[in-house]
Design an enzyme around this catalytic site. Structure first.
Site, PDB file in Angstrom:
ATOM      1  N   ARG A 104      39.276  29.873  37.461  1.00 17.52           N
ATOM      2  CA  ARG A 104      40.518  29.117  37.695  1.00 17.52           C
ATOM      3  C   ARG A 104      40.762  29.127  39.098  1.00 17.52           C
ATOM      4  O   ARG A 104      41.768  28.342  39.545  1.00 17.52           O
ATOM      5  CB  ARG A 104      41.476  30.239  37.018  1.00 17.52           C
ATOM      6  CG  ARG A 104      41.694  30.046  35.633  1.00 17.52           C
ATOM      7  CD  ARG A 104      42.649  30.809  34.584  1.00 17.52           C
ATOM      8  NE  ARG A 104      42.334  32.350  35.032  1.00 17.52           N
ATOM      9  CZ  ARG A 104      41.743  33.086  34.185  1.00 17.52           C
ATOM     10  NH1 ARG A 104      40.688  32.395  33.400  1.00 17.52           N
ATOM     11  NH2 ARG A 104      41.684  34.226  34.605  1.00 17.52           N
ATOM     12  N   GLU A 110      36.612  48.093  35.331  1.00 17.55           N
ATOM     13  CA  GLU A 110      37.077  49.118  34.541  1.00 17.55           C
ATOM     14  C   GLU A 110      35.918  49.767  33.648  1.00 17.55           C
ATOM     15  O   GLU A 110      35.599  50.936  33.875  1.00 17.55           O
ATOM     16  CB  GLU A 110      37.752  48.624  33.729  1.00 17.55           C
ATOM     17  CG  GLU A 110      38.911  49.675  33.326  1.00 17.55           C
ATOM     18  CD  GLU A 110      40.136  49.066  32.284  1.00 17.55           C
ATOM     19  OE1 GLU A 110      40.412  47.993  32.311  1.00 17.55           O
ATOM     20  OE2 GLU A 110      40.706  49.984  31.786  1.00 17.55           O
TER      21      GLU A 110
HETATM   22  P1  AMP Z   1      41.125  41.542  39.900  1.00 15.24           P
HETATM   23  O1  AMP Z   1      39.716  41.684  40.541  1.00 15.24           O
HETATM   24  O2  AMP Z   1      41.327  42.883  39.328  1.00 15.24           O
HETATM   25  O3  AMP Z   1      42.144  41.535  41.066  1.00 15.24           O
HETATM   26  O4  AMP Z   1      41.143  40.454  38.716  1.00 15.24           O
HETATM   27  C1  AMP Z   1      41.597  39.071  39.421  1.00 15.24           C
HETATM   28  C2  AMP Z   1      40.764  38.217  38.506  1.00 15.24           C
HETATM   29  O5  AMP Z   1      40.701  38.440  36.988  1.00 15.24           O
HETATM   30  C3  AMP Z   1      41.151  36.831  38.792  1.00 15.24           C
HETATM   31  O6  AMP Z   1      39.837  35.865  39.066  1.00 15.24           O
HETATM   32  C4  AMP Z   1      41.997  36.289  37.724  1.00 15.24           C
HETATM   33  O7  AMP Z   1      41.789  35.136  37.240  1.00 15.24           O
HETATM   34  C5  AMP Z   1      41.683  37.430  36.529  1.00 15.24           C
HETATM   35  N1  AMP Z   1      42.878  38.277  36.257  1.00 15.24           N
HETATM   36  C6  AMP Z   1      43.008  39.445  36.156  1.00 15.24           C
HETATM   37  N2  AMP Z   1      44.186  40.029  35.650  1.00 15.24           N
HETATM   38  C7  AMP Z   1      44.783  38.703  35.160  1.00 15.24           C
HETATM   39  C8  AMP Z   1      45.806  38.575  34.283  1.00 15.24           C
HETATM   40  N3  AMP Z   1      46.893  39.437  34.139  1.00 15.24           N
HETATM   41  N4  AMP Z   1      46.251  37.135  33.949  1.00 15.24           N
HETATM   42  C9  AMP Z   1      45.458  36.316  34.422  1.00 15.24           C
HETATM   43  N5  AMP Z   1      44.351  36.580  35.088  1.00 15.24           N
HETATM   44  C10 AMP Z   1      43.977  37.622  35.317  1.00 15.24           C
END
Ligand code: AMP
Length: 191
Positions: free
Chosen positions: A79, A116
């Site tokens: 995305r 996780e």
């Molecule tokens: P993180 O590594 O935990 O910061 O997760 C970021 C990635 O996961 C990004 O590429 C987002 O597209 C996706 N992502 C994580 N949490 C969400 C959420 N609540 N809604 C949509 N996309 C998410």
């Protein structure tokens, strides 16, 4: 330019047109328990359906970046590609995809990161960035920051400079910024 009847022959007026801006929050849909139990997924597809909302998002993301020369927008699969490409075009910069393993056809650098449960890997083409190039890192959502941090490590390894980590949405309660504390972080919609 408007002629006027005062001390000078002519004068120039700057006209500012104020119009009601769209509230982009109204274009983000929350899907509970997707892709798994306990996750409130921030769905940006309603925003993508509206040309006005998309234009507003692009211009507000550009405002966050400000008036700096950018060589490349690096965006994270998948995305991140959507607005990453639009930003690159407006910034007159190149576009570089960071992808999941096995998707990029050329020689790559890769970086493993902790999830996780288990591990994941991100890859970038090894010739995609030159030393000293100024980069905007873009993704749709900053959650825990692990993905963006890994992407930043790849960019840094290649000797490019991250001017800003730029996100459409930031989930403040997950403190993703803490993982990016050596970079400037900017986001449009905070939850
Ligand atoms: P993180 O590594 O935990 O910061 O997760 C970021 C990635 O996961 C990004 O590429 C987002 O597209 C996706 N992502 C994580 N949490 C969400 C959420 N609540 N809604 C949509 N996309 C998410």
């Amino acid at each position: 330019k408007i002629n006027c009847y005062n001390y000078s022959d002519s004068c120039t007026f700057k006209i500012t047109i104020n119009f009601i801006m769209l509230d982009l929050h109204n274009y983000i849909r929350e899907i509970p328990n997707f892709p798994k139990e306990g996750i409130q997924f921030k769905d940006i597809t309603p925003l993508l359906q509206s040309p006005e909302a998309m234009k507003t998002a692009v211009s507000q993301l550009l405002e966050l970046i400000g008036d700096v020369k950018i060589d490349k927008v690096v965006a994270i699969e998948s995305r991140g590609f959507l607005f990453g490409m639009l930003l690159a075009e407006k910034l007159n910069a190149g576009f570089v995809p960071i992808r999941k393993p096995g998707k990029l056809p050329g020689e790559t650098f890769s970086e493993i990161y902790e999830l996780e449960y288990g591990k994941d890997t991100l890859e970038i083409h090894s010739d995609a960035l030159k030393k000293g190039e100024k980069v905007i890192l873009h993704d749709d959502v900053l959650a825990t920051g692990g993905t963006a941090r890994t992407a930043c490590n790849l960019v840094k390894k290649m000797g490019a400079e991250i001017v800003q980590c730029n996100f459409l949405i930031e989930l403040l309660f997950l403190n993703g910024r803490n993982k990016l504390n050596s970079y400037e972080v900017a986001s449009l919609l905070k939850y």
